[in-house]
Design a protein around this motif. Structure first.
Motif, mmCIF file in Angstrom:
data_model
loop_
_atom_site.group_PDB
_atom_site.id
_atom_site.type_symbol
_atom_site.label_atom_id
_atom_site.label_comp_id
_atom_site.label_asym_id
_atom_site.label_seq_id
_atom_site.Cartn_x
_atom_site.Cartn_y
_atom_site.Cartn_z
ATOM 1 N N PRO A 70 46.263 21.799 24.345
ATOM 2 C CA PRO A 70 44.904 21.962 24.765
ATOM 3 C C PRO A 70 44.529 21.619 26.409
ATOM 4 N N SER A 71 45.342 21.286 27.420
ATOM 5 C CA SER A 71 45.342 21.270 28.694
ATOM 6 C C SER A 71 45.498 22.600 29.377
ATOM 7 N N GLN A 72 46.312 23.217 28.554
ATOM 8 C CA GLN A 72 46.543 24.762 29.166
ATOM 9 C C GLN A 72 45.187 25.657 28.872
ATOM 10 N N GLN A 73 44.597 25.120 27.725
ATOM 11 C CA GLN A 73 43.359 25.830 27.246
ATOM 12 C C GLN A 73 42.358 25.534 28.066
ATOM 13 N N ILE A 74 42.181 24.082 28.526
ATOM 14 C CA ILE A 74 41.064 23.769 29.504
ATOM 15 C C ILE A 74 41.129 24.401 30.586
ATOM 16 N N VAL A 75 42.500 24.332 31.067
ATOM 17 C CA VAL A 75 42.648 24.985 32.636
ATOM 18 C C VAL A 75 42.165 26.401 32.469
ATOM 19 N N GLY A 76 42.754 27.114 31.512
ATOM 20 C CA GLY A 76 42.432 28.597 31.600
ATOM 21 C C GLY A 76 40.878 28.825 31.421
ATOM 22 N N THR A 77 40.215 27.895 30.648
ATOM 23 C CA THR A 77 38.694 28.145 30.770
ATOM 24 C C THR A 77 38.153 28.021 31.980
ATOM 25 N N VAL A 78 38.454 26.818 32.643
ATOM 26 C CA VAL A 78 37.930 26.454 33.752
ATOM 27 C C VAL A 78 38.306 27.512 34.868
ATOM 28 N N HIS A 79 39.576 28.139 34.873
ATOM 29 C CA HIS A 79 40.049 29.203 35.827
ATOM 30 C C HIS A 79 38.985 30.402 35.539
ATOM 31 N N GLN A 80 38.783 30.832 34.456
ATOM 32 C CA GLN A 80 38.218 31.886 34.324
ATOM 33 C C GLN A 80 36.747 31.754 34.617
ATOM 34 N N GLU A 81 36.157 30.663 34.539
ATOM 35 C CA GLU A 81 34.669 30.237 34.971
ATOM 36 C C GLU A 81 34.616 30.408 36.240
ATOM 37 N N LEU A 82 35.760 29.959 36.878
ATOM 38 C CA LEU A 82 35.653 30.095 38.712
ATOM 39 C C LEU A 82 35.648 31.361 39.058
ATOM 40 N N ILE A 83 36.312 32.253 38.487
ATOM 41 C CA ILE A 83 36.708 33.507 38.477
ATOM 42 C C ILE A 83 35.382 34.406 38.587
ATOM 43 N N ASN A 84 34.631 33.979 37.407
ATOM 44 C CA ASN A 84 33.191 34.431 37.086
ATOM 45 C C ASN A 84 32.432 34.415 38.071
ATOM 46 N N LEU A 85 32.378 32.990 38.389
ATOM 47 C CA LEU A 85 31.152 32.581 39.421
ATOM 48 C C LEU A 85 31.344 33.066 40.948
ATOM 49 N N MET A 86 32.867 33.346 41.154
ATOM 50 C CA MET A 86 33.354 33.774 42.455
ATOM 51 C C MET A 86 33.009 35.338 42.594
ATOM 52 N N GLY A 87 32.876 36.073 41.505
ATOM 53 C CA GLY A 87 33.116 37.493 41.334
ATOM 54 C C GLY A 87 31.727 37.886 41.228
ATOM 55 N N PRO A 88 31.683 39.347 41.244
ATOM 56 C CA PRO A 88 32.485 40.319 41.091
ATOM 57 C C PRO A 88 33.049 40.567 42.322
ATOM 58 N N VAL A 89 34.325 41.325 42.514
ATOM 59 C CA VAL A 89 34.854 41.646 43.590
ATOM 60 C C VAL A 89 33.928 42.779 44.277
ATOM 61 N N ASP A 90 33.754 42.574 45.428
ATOM 62 C CA ASP A 90 32.953 43.462 46.197
ATOM 63 C C ASP A 90 33.331 43.645 47.682
ATOM 64 N N HIS A 91 34.146 44.606 47.971
ATOM 65 C CA HIS A 91 34.735 44.780 49.321
ATOM 66 C C HIS A 91 34.068 45.806 50.200
ATOM 67 N N SER A 92 33.267 46.389 49.561
ATOM 68 C CA SER A 92 32.670 47.802 50.138
ATOM 69 C C SER A 92 31.729 47.127 51.431
ATOM 70 N N LEU A 93 32.245 48.275 52.442
ATOM 71 C CA LEU A 93 31.383 47.864 53.682
ATOM 72 C C LEU A 93 30.031 48.808 53.716
ATOM 73 N N HIS A 94 30.113 49.857 52.959
ATOM 74 C CA HIS A 94 28.665 50.466 52.912
ATOM 75 C C HIS A 94 28.638 51.446 54.135
ATOM 76 N N LEU A 95 29.892 52.093 54.341
ATOM 77 C CA LEU A 95 29.813 52.708 55.775
ATOM 78 C C LEU A 95 29.222 54.429 55.181
ATOM 79 N N LYS A 96 28.303 54.732 56.382
ATOM 80 C CA LYS A 96 27.778 56.142 56.423
ATOM 81 C C LYS A 96 28.826 57.314 56.424
ATOM 82 N N GLY A 97 28.303 58.147 56.124
ATOM 83 C CA GLY A 97 29.195 59.335 56.163
ATOM 84 C C GLY A 97 29.522 59.819 57.574
ATOM 85 N N PRO A 98 30.305 61.269 57.685
ATOM 86 C CA PRO A 98 30.497 61.685 58.983
ATOM 87 C C PRO A 98 29.246 61.981 59.723
ATOM 88 N N GLY A 99 29.419 61.976 61.136
ATOM 89 C CA GLY A 99 28.184 62.370 62.120
ATOM 90 C C GLY A 99 27.077 61.167 62.047
#
Ligand code: GDP
Length: 296
Positions: A70-99
């Motif tokens: 049960p402890s592994q299970q709760i840690v897994g659930t908590v871990h996944q919830e933390l990932i959900n809340l801090m995500g989604p991953v977004d590293h884009s810098l929205h750089l414009k094209g050449p010129g």
């Protein structure tokens, strides 16, 4: 990972081992440990409260899986919830094209690591084949202009400054106008910080935003400051609608709870983390790694 929490949970949940479903009452002691772990990681109290409510709802009624205790299970659930809340991953810098010229505006409290992060971002962009221009628009701190020039020299990146000019809006505007002539395609505005948020600072930043129309506005905040990081993120976001956060000083022993709190109160993604004073110490933010660190 999470060895301390896992050990604590194992003894708190001994009676649950093997069978049955997780319920709020039989998980009570275990959930208290999770809550304590989050508070120790400097997650803000309000965020912890909401998080615990959600995670309890998710976990209650889950069957205790045969393959896990049960402890592994709760840690897994908590871990996944933390990932959900801090995500989604977004590293884009929205750089414009050449010129075309992309403007990135950096803001944050004094001492948060804003000027250093401008250098780090410039370095990263240069490595990706862009031609950055650093703009010294922090006219509050007399040494900030020199600091940016030193960084520029170290990185071999041009720095735009107007010594003697009092109005940072003009400096930013002129820099953006001259960027192409100076051979740059990505302008990074190092704006002024204050020790505390005040109306004058916000007014100045709003004017820069209006005049220069940045593609992205990034808030630099100090990951060691916990609740202060949350308060400043809220205030900057209300005034400017920031697009992303760079959280600095995560090379120290801060457990990183500020990352969860800041994401929760602003809804804005953490894009990068600062992991040292050196100019190469900028990493893309990964919610899964941060979740592990928060759980301790
Ligand atoms: P600003 O006032 O927000 O422009 O802050 P600075 O860029 O001048 O940084 C303030 C201090 O924090 C300096 O001593 C930097 O070297 C340090 N600093 C910035 N980012 C980091 C980081 O990610 N880790 C560590 N350990 N120090 C940092």
């Amino acid at each position: 990972m999470f060895e301390n929490l896992q050990d604590g949970l194992s003894s708190a949940l001994k009676s649950l081992s093997g069978k049955g479903k997780l319920s709020e009452s039989n998980m009570r002691d275990g959930l208290k440990l999770v809550e304590r772990s989050l508070l120790e990681a400097d997650v803000s109290y309000e965020v912890v409260r909401t998080f615990m409510k959600n995670v309890t709802e998710v976990a209650v009624g889950e069957k205790v899986l045969k393959s896990l205790n049960p402890s592994q299970q709760i840690v897994g659930t908590v871990h996944q919830e933390l990932i959900n809340l801090m995500g989604p991953v977004d590293h884009s810098l929205h750089l414009k094209g050449p010129g075309e010229v992309t403007v990135l505006m950096m803001c944050g409290l004094q001492g948060s690591g804003k000027t250093t992060s401008c250098g780090k971002l410039g370095r990263m962009l240069k490595q990706r084949g862009r031609k950055p221009l650093l703009v010294a628009a922090d006219l509050q701190r007399p040494a900030a202009i020199d600091q940016l020039h030193v960084l520029g020299e170290q990185l071999d990146i041009p720095v735009y400054s107007e010594r003697g000019e009092q109005d940072p809006v003009k400096v930013c505007n002129n820099a953006v106008k001259q960027a192409k002539k100076l051979g740059a395609d990505t302008v990074i505005l190092d704006t002024a910080g204050r020790l505390h948020i005040d109306d004058e600072l916000m007014g100045q930043l709003e004017r820069i935003d209006k005049q220069c129309n940045p593609e992205q506005i990034y808030l630099v905040c100090d990951g060691m400051t916990g609740q202060d990081a949350v308060n400043s993120a809220q205030a900057f976001n209300q005034a400017l609608e920031i697009d992303g956060v760079i959280m600095t000083k995560l090379d120290g022993d801060a457990r990183g709870g500020a990352a969860l709190s800041v994401k929760q109160v602003t809804g804005v993604p953490i894009k990068f983390i600062g992991t040292g004073e050196h100019l190469d110490a900028l990493e893309e933010f990964h919610p899964d790694r941060m979740a592990g660190r928060i759980l301790g």
